[in-house]
Every structure is written in structure tokens, then in C-alpha cells.
Design an enzyme around this catalytic site. Structure first.
Site, PDB file in Angstrom:
ATOM      1  N   ASP A  67     -22.024 -21.117 -13.424  1.00 20.07           N
ATOM      2  CA  ASP A  67     -21.848 -22.407 -12.765  1.00 20.07           C
ATOM      3  C   ASP A  67     -23.054 -22.786 -11.906  1.00 20.07           C
ATOM      4  OD1 ASP A  67     -21.424 -20.402 -10.895  1.00 20.07           O
ATOM      5  OD2 ASP A  67     -19.344 -20.921 -10.494  1.00 20.07           O
ATOM      6  N   ASN A 136      -9.124 -18.002  -3.321  1.00 16.61           N
ATOM      7  CA  ASN A 136      -8.022 -18.831  -3.831  1.00 16.61           C
ATOM      8  C   ASN A 136      -7.702 -18.521  -5.292  1.00 16.61           C
ATOM      9  OD1 ASN A 136     -10.201 -19.892  -5.184  1.00 16.61           O
ATOM     10  ND2 ASN A 136      -9.931 -22.003  -4.473  1.00 16.61           N
ATOM     11  N   HIS A 138      -9.918 -18.447  -7.808  1.00 20.29           N
ATOM     12  CA  HIS A 138     -10.741 -19.107  -8.823  1.00 20.29           C
ATOM     13  C   HIS A 138     -11.657 -18.115  -9.533  1.00 20.29           C
ATOM     14  CE1 HIS A 138     -14.338 -20.294  -5.972  1.00 20.29           C
ATOM     15  NE2 HIS A 138     -14.427 -19.045  -6.353  1.00 20.29           N
ATOM     16  N   GLU A 143     -11.104 -23.998 -10.215  1.00 16.29           N
ATOM     17  CA  GLU A 143     -10.239 -23.934  -9.050  1.00 16.29           C
ATOM     18  C   GLU A 143      -8.774 -23.922  -9.489  1.00 16.29           C
ATOM     19  OE1 GLU A 143     -11.670 -23.208  -6.507  1.00 16.29           O
ATOM     20  OE2 GLU A 143     -13.374 -24.446  -5.956  1.00 16.29           O
TER      21      GLU A 143
HETATM   22  P1  PGA Z   1     -18.145 -14.185  -3.460  1.00 13.19           P
HETATM   23  O1  PGA Z   1     -17.591 -15.382  -4.331  1.00 13.19           O
HETATM   24  O2  PGA Z   1     -18.647 -13.168  -4.462  1.00 13.19           O
HETATM   25  O3  PGA Z   1     -19.254 -14.755  -2.649  1.00 13.19           O
HETATM   26  O4  PGA Z   1     -16.999 -13.674  -2.657  1.00 13.19           O
HETATM   27  C1  PGA Z   1     -16.809 -15.093  -5.454  1.00 13.19           C
HETATM   28  C2  PGA Z   1     -16.372 -16.384  -6.093  1.00 13.19           C
HETATM   29  O5  PGA Z   1     -16.212 -17.384  -5.371  1.00 13.19           O
HETATM   30  O6  PGA Z   1     -16.164 -16.396  -7.310  1.00 13.19           O
END
Ligand code: PGA
Length: 254
Positions: A67, A136, A138, A143
Site C-alpha cells: 500500500d 483494528n 486491518h 480497514e
Molecule cells: P505497525 O502497523 O506494524 O506499525 O504496527 C501494522 C499495520 O497497520 O498493518
């Protein structure tokens, strides 16, 4: 689904790197699906060490990132282009032309998303996809509520994700509102998935993803549909799991 609980972040990262390295050794032109965020940093660090010390060769490897934010210039230090260059690509011998990251600045974003899918296909699909998980639930920027069959597309970021990521920006107002992300359907087509999570902040999301029902409300739960998933978590992220899981994978990884 294979779940492995490691004692520390470093152990989690080393195992993930070992699995990726094993794939690259067996298939020098492997197609790697890569993630950004703090979770995979240790995995990249270990792969860089393997490149420097053990001569792990990335010269034929092809990469596709999950992404990118919409509207951030590639040289902005919060863009995922910048993140990947600084934290991984510039330290290994991957060829620039083999690196693919969604273009969040394309004039026609929808067309760029469609092209991204075509490119993945043209390279024969992703051999191994590294995934983090949002607090959350995702995966990539899919999301809660994202279709389990979704493809690469433009998405609006969840407010919780914007808050989580605000720590990297001067203020939440600077966190972009839109992103381009591979879809859940795109991710599920990878031949292998490695889902990583560390820290207590991920414990709830990991429980829902691994032991809860498959649901668009928890996009990471979609990995339960995939035939070859390795989930590697540290103790803190495993704290809410109810079943017992081993600390080593049941297959030799290299
Ligand atoms: P993070 O993010 O590795 O910075 O915790 C993970 C994500 O949002 O997929």
C-alpha cells in the site's frame, strides 16, 4: 493455519526472515509481497544481515508492496516509498526495476490500481506475502468492512488508523485521508502468507483474527481462508489467545 508464538520481537523477526530467505534461496526470482510499519522492521533488518553476512542474493527478486498513501510525494519521509528505500531496499542488491509500490500520486489512480494487479499477475503472482495487522484488525489498508474479495483500489483510512499513524506525523491533520492498497482478494492469492504481530496493542486484533469468526469486520481474519499461512507473534501479542501454540514451526523452514 500455523501459529507460532515467539518469546521476543527479535525471535519473531528472525523466524520470518528465515522463511523468506528459504524461499529466495529455492527460487532466486521469487516475488515478495512486502509490508511497511514498525512490525516488519526487524524482519528487514535480519534479511539485510543475511544479505551482508551470508550473501543472501536479491539480484533477481521482484517485490510488490501492499500500500501507499495518496498524495504524499515519494521523497516525503512518511511515504511508503521512502520507508522501503531507507529500511530495506538501499541495503540489499534488489534491482530498482523489480521494485513495485502502489503509486499514490498517479494522475489516474483507478487505472494505476488496475495496472498494479496486472503487473502482479505478469510476474507470476506473489510467492510470499508479509503482513502486519492493525490494532483494528486491518491488513494493508483494508480497514474493517472491506470486502473479503477486494482488489487493489483507493480507500479512505479509518480514523483509528490515522490516529495510530499520527505518531509519525507532526499532527493528525497531516496524516493523509486516502490510500491505495492491495485488496484482501489480492492478498489471498499470494502462495504463502506470513502474518506478524508484536506487542500488547495487537493482542485483541490477533485473537479476533486467529480465533474469531471470518468477518469483514476483522479483515485479518480472512487469512483463515488461505491454505498456507504462518502467523508469528511475540508473547505480548499472543496474550489473549485461548488455544495453545508451539514456539517452533512444525516444518523445517530452510
Ligand atoms: P505497525 O502497523 O506494524 O506499525 O504496527 C501494522 C499495520 O497497520 O498493518
Amino acid at each position: 493455519m500455523e501459529v507460532v508464538v515467539k518469546g521476543t520481537y527479535e525471535e519473531m523477526s528472525c523466524l520470518a526472515a528465515q522463511v523468506v530467505a528459504g524461499i529466495v534461496c529455492r527460487k532466486p526470482r521469487a516475488v515478495l509481497g512486502l509490508a511497511t510499519g514498525s512490525t516488519p522492521l526487524g524482519t528487514y533488518k535480519e534479511l539485510i544481515r543475511m544479505h551482508k553476512v551470508e550473501k543472501l542474493d536479491f539480484s533477481q527478486v521482484v517485490t510488490f508492496n501492499l500500500d501507499e498513501y495518496v498524495g504524499l510525494p515519494e521523497d516525503n519521509d512518511q511515504s511508503y516509498h521512502y520507508f522501503m528505500r531507507e529500511n530495506f531496499f538501499k541495503h540489499i542488491n534488489v534491482v530498482r526495476a523489480n521494485i513495485h509500490i502502489p503509486d499514490g500520486n498517479a494522475e489516474d489512480l483507478e487505472e494505476a490500481c488496475a495496472m498494479y494487479e496486472i503487473e502482479i499477475e505478469e510476474f507470476g503472482g506473489i510467492d510470499v506475502q508479509i503482513l502486519g495487522i492493525g490494532s483494528n484488525g486491518h491488513i494493508a489498508f483494508n480497514e474493517p468492512g472491506s470486502s473479503l474479495g477486494s482488489r487493489t483500489r483507493i480507500k479512505t483510512l479509518d480514523e483509528r488508523t490515522r490516529r495510530d499513524n499520527a505518531r509519525f506525523f507532526k499532527s493528525i491533520a497531516e496524516v493523509p485521508k486516502y490510500c491505495v492498497t492491495m485488496g484482501i482478494g489480492t492478498i489471498l492469492e499470494a502462495r504463502k502468507i506470513i502474518l506478524l504481530a508484536n506487542g500488547a496493542g495487537k493482542a485483541e486484533a490477533i485473537k479476533a483474527a486467529i480465533e474469531g469468526p471470518i468477518s469483514a469486520s476483522v479483515p485479518a481474519s480472512a487469512v483463515q481462508l488461505h491454505p498456507d499461512v504462518l502467523v508469528i507473534v511475540d508473547k505480548a501479542a499472543a496474550a489473549r489467545l485461548e488455544r495453545e501454540y508451539p514456539s517452533e514451526p512444525h516444518r523445517l523452514v530452510r
